[in-house]
Design an enzyme around this catalytic site. Structure first.
Site, short mmCIF file in Angstrom:
data_model
loop_
_atom_site.label_atom_id
_atom_site.label_comp_id
_atom_site.label_asym_id
_atom_site.label_seq_id
_atom_site.Cartn_x
_atom_site.Cartn_y
_atom_site.Cartn_z
N ASN A 98 37.54 59.33 86.79
CA ASN A 98 36.74 60.54 86.59
C ASN A 98 35.55 60.21 85.68
O ASN A 98 35.19 60.99 84.80
CB ASN A 98 37.62 61.65 85.98
CG ASN A 98 36.98 63.02 86.13
OD1 ASN A 98 36.08 63.22 86.96
ND2 ASN A 98 37.40 63.96 85.31
N LYS A 110 43.38 65.96 83.03
CA LYS A 110 43.19 67.22 82.30
C LYS A 110 43.16 68.48 83.16
O LYS A 110 42.75 69.53 82.67
CB LYS A 110 41.91 67.14 81.49
CG LYS A 110 40.69 66.91 82.36
CD LYS A 110 39.39 67.13 81.64
CE LYS A 110 38.25 67.08 82.63
NZ LYS A 110 36.96 67.33 82.09
N SER A 136 44.05 69.20 72.59
CA SER A 136 43.49 70.37 73.26
C SER A 136 44.04 71.66 72.69
O SER A 136 45.22 71.75 72.31
CB SER A 136 43.84 70.28 74.75
OG SER A 136 43.53 71.48 75.40
N TYR A 166 50.37 69.53 81.75
CA TYR A 166 49.22 68.97 81.02
C TYR A 166 49.39 69.24 79.52
O TYR A 166 49.28 68.32 78.68
CB TYR A 166 47.92 69.60 81.55
CG TYR A 166 46.74 69.44 80.64
CD1 TYR A 166 46.19 68.19 80.38
CD2 TYR A 166 46.17 70.56 80.00
CE1 TYR A 166 45.11 68.05 79.53
CE2 TYR A 166 45.09 70.43 79.15
CZ TYR A 166 44.57 69.17 78.91
OH TYR A 166 43.51 69.04 78.05
N LYS A 185 50.08 66.66 76.12
CA LYS A 185 49.26 66.62 74.90
C LYS A 185 50.15 66.83 73.68
O LYS A 185 49.99 66.16 72.64
CB LYS A 185 48.16 67.69 74.96
CG LYS A 185 47.06 67.39 75.95
CD LYS A 185 46.16 66.24 75.49
CE LYS A 185 45.12 65.85 76.52
NZ LYS A 185 44.40 64.63 76.20
N ASN A 197 37.44 73.04 88.33
CA ASN A 197 38.45 74.04 87.93
C ASN A 197 37.90 74.94 86.84
O ASN A 197 38.37 76.05 86.67
CB ASN A 197 39.67 73.34 87.32
CG ASN A 197 40.32 72.39 88.28
OD1 ASN A 197 40.69 72.79 89.36
ND2 ASN A 197 40.43 71.12 87.89
N ASN A 198 36.98 74.40 86.08
CA ASN A 198 36.55 75.11 84.87
C ASN A 198 35.28 75.91 85.10
O ASN A 198 34.48 75.60 85.98
CB ASN A 198 36.36 74.11 83.72
CG ASN A 198 37.65 73.39 83.39
OD1 ASN A 198 37.75 72.19 83.54
ND2 ASN A 198 38.66 74.15 82.99
N ARG A 246 36.39 82.96 75.58
CA ARG A 246 36.68 81.58 75.18
C ARG A 246 35.69 81.12 74.11
O ARG A 246 34.61 81.66 73.97
CB ARG A 246 36.56 80.62 76.38
CG ARG A 246 37.60 80.84 77.46
CD ARG A 246 38.99 80.44 76.99
NE ARG A 246 39.99 80.63 78.04
CZ ARG A 246 40.62 81.78 78.29
NH1 ARG A 246 40.36 82.86 77.57
NH2 ARG A 246 41.52 81.85 79.25
N ARG A 291 43.70 84.63 87.01
CA ARG A 291 44.30 83.32 87.35
C ARG A 291 45.61 83.19 86.58
O ARG A 291 45.63 83.42 85.36
CB ARG A 291 43.32 82.22 86.96
CG ARG A 291 43.83 80.81 87.19
CD ARG A 291 42.74 79.76 86.94
NE ARG A 291 42.30 79.70 85.55
CZ ARG A 291 41.37 78.86 85.09
NH1 ARG A 291 40.78 78.01 85.92
NH2 ARG A 291 41.03 78.86 83.82
#
Ligand code: UD1
Length: 380
Positions: free
Chosen positions: A36, A110, A150, A174, A178, A223-224, A256, A318
């Site tokens: 990535n 991630k 995270s 995920y 972490k 996704n973000n 956020r 979501r």
């Protein structure tokens, strides 16, 4: 000057941090498997840092910066491979007779949804990768580490803002990986004297370097929110789907803590300096702005900053999302004098500068004339 190893240094956050470290006068060695990330990102980093002579010396090795050792070395390698890690720690051409002084560990997977479908892959890359890295650090006598953690660790919480002392309650593989690595690093720090470790819990890193030369280049459909929104603006996606308009927030959309990736990159520089200047310690710090913005606020800021209209529709929530996630960033300021400096408008301007100049991300850059990435030069 320190010699710093960046795992995953060709990715989004790693590449911006690489630039900040080079500009601060550090020497950087990157190990990345390009799952990535892209060598092109680091070629551009070397350009932005004013380094001469980016060149590929072998199919899996690139360097930049005149002189010996090189200021930037990129090795293709996997963090789960002791051999690849030893090669990075022992690359004398990259670091001369000194060794690696510190590691910044960005390499990892991630995507939350993907982690639910492929948990073993997440445990393997994120947790086994960290074990292999710590073993390699042990073999090579390096005890300074900055780890990419995270805010996902806080799970779904009503607490605003969230301090580092909030309970850890991740809700997907995920997040579990972490949490597991944070736990493992605390165990390692407690078992042996001398470790300097910073666990940096990122909130929502977005934006790009203001030059528009480096930025986020997600694989497939993002996704973000922010990269998705950029692709809608560029016409690559038809419209943004806003996940839920009935959250208990001022306008009903999720809130956020978005932070500019350059602020985040500078936070890593500060963490490195702080660890090196102080006695051995384990620092756990939120990296966020302390301010919350809703999905619609972000959309409106992007439109106003860039003079664009973004088509969107409000759809179902979501699964796994929470209403609000905002950092209490005061510990980062107290321990390392860091706070975010860039605004939401800066984020929108710089993110769009990157997206509009690179509609296909780094792909396509090797199709530009005179920009071939695969001119292998003989090793002298
Ligand atoms: C997500 C992950 C988090 C991970 C972080 C960085 C989840 C539940 N959380 O954070 O664990 O650390 O990414 O990779 O996946 N939104 C839309 N439309 C979209 C995309 C997002 O409305 O197409 C909304 C979301 O509902 C949320 C906000 O935008 O309110 C931000 O979402 P996103 O960018 O995916 O980040 P997080 O969910 O906060």
């Amino acid at each position: 000057m320190a010699t710093v190893l960046l795992t995953g240094g060709a990715g989004f956050i790693g590449s911006h941090t690489c630039l900040v470290l080079l500009e601060a006068g550090h020497r950087v060695v990157v190990v990345d498997d390009f799952s990535n990330g892209s060598p092109e990102a680091l070629r551009r980093v070397s350009e932005l840092a004013g380094l001469e002579g980016w060149r590929q010396l072998a199919p899996d090795r690139w360097v930049a910066g005149d002189g010996q050792p090189a200021l930037l070395t990129l090795l293709k390698g996997d963090v789960r491979s002791p051999r690849d890690l030893d090669r990075a720690f022992e690359d004398r051409e990259a670091m001369g007779d000194g060794g690696i002084d510190a590691v910044l560990h960005f390499a990892g997977l991630k995507a939350v949804g993907e982690s639910m479908g492929q948990p073993l892959r997440y445990w393997d890359v994120n947790v086994v990768g960290a074990v292999r890295l710590l073993e390699a650090m042990g073999r090579h006598g390096c005890q300074t580490l900055v780890f990419s953690s995270s805010a996902t660790l806080y799970g779904i919480t009503d607490r605003v803002p969230i301090p580092e002392t909030a309970p850890l309650q991740p809700i997907n593989p995920y997040g579990y990986t972490k949490a597991a690595v944070e736990r493992m690093l605390a165990d390692v720090a407690a078992s042996t004297a001398g470790w300097r470790i910073a666990l940096l819990r990122y909130f929502n890193p977005v934006g790009a370097h203001p030059s528009g030369r480096i930025g986020e280049d997600p694989n497939g459909v993002p996704n973000n929110l922010f990269p998705f929104l950029c692709q809608v603006a560029a016409g690559r996606r038809q419209r943004l789907e806003v996940f839920g308009g009935d959250w208990p927030t001022a306008d009903g959309t999720g809130v956020r803590d978005y932070l500019h990736v350059m602020d985040l990159a500078e936070g890593h520089g500060r963490a490195l300096e702080t660890l090196q200047a102080a006695p051995p310690q384990l620092l756990t710090l939120n990296l966020g702005s302390g301010r919350g913005h809703s999905v619609l606020e972000l959309v409106r800021s992007f439109e106003a900053t860039n003079g664009l209209t973004l088509p969107y529709a409000v759809v179902e929530r979501r699964p796994g999302d929470s209403a609000i996630s905002v950092a209490d960033p005061r510990e980062a300021e107290r321990h390392m004098g860091w706070r975010t400096r860039r605004s939401l408008a800066d984020i929108c301007r710089d993110g769009w500068a990157w997206q509009s100049a690179n509609p296909e991300g780094y792909r396509g850059s090797d199709r530009q004339p005179g920009r071939s990435l695969i001119q292998v030069q003989p090793v002298s």
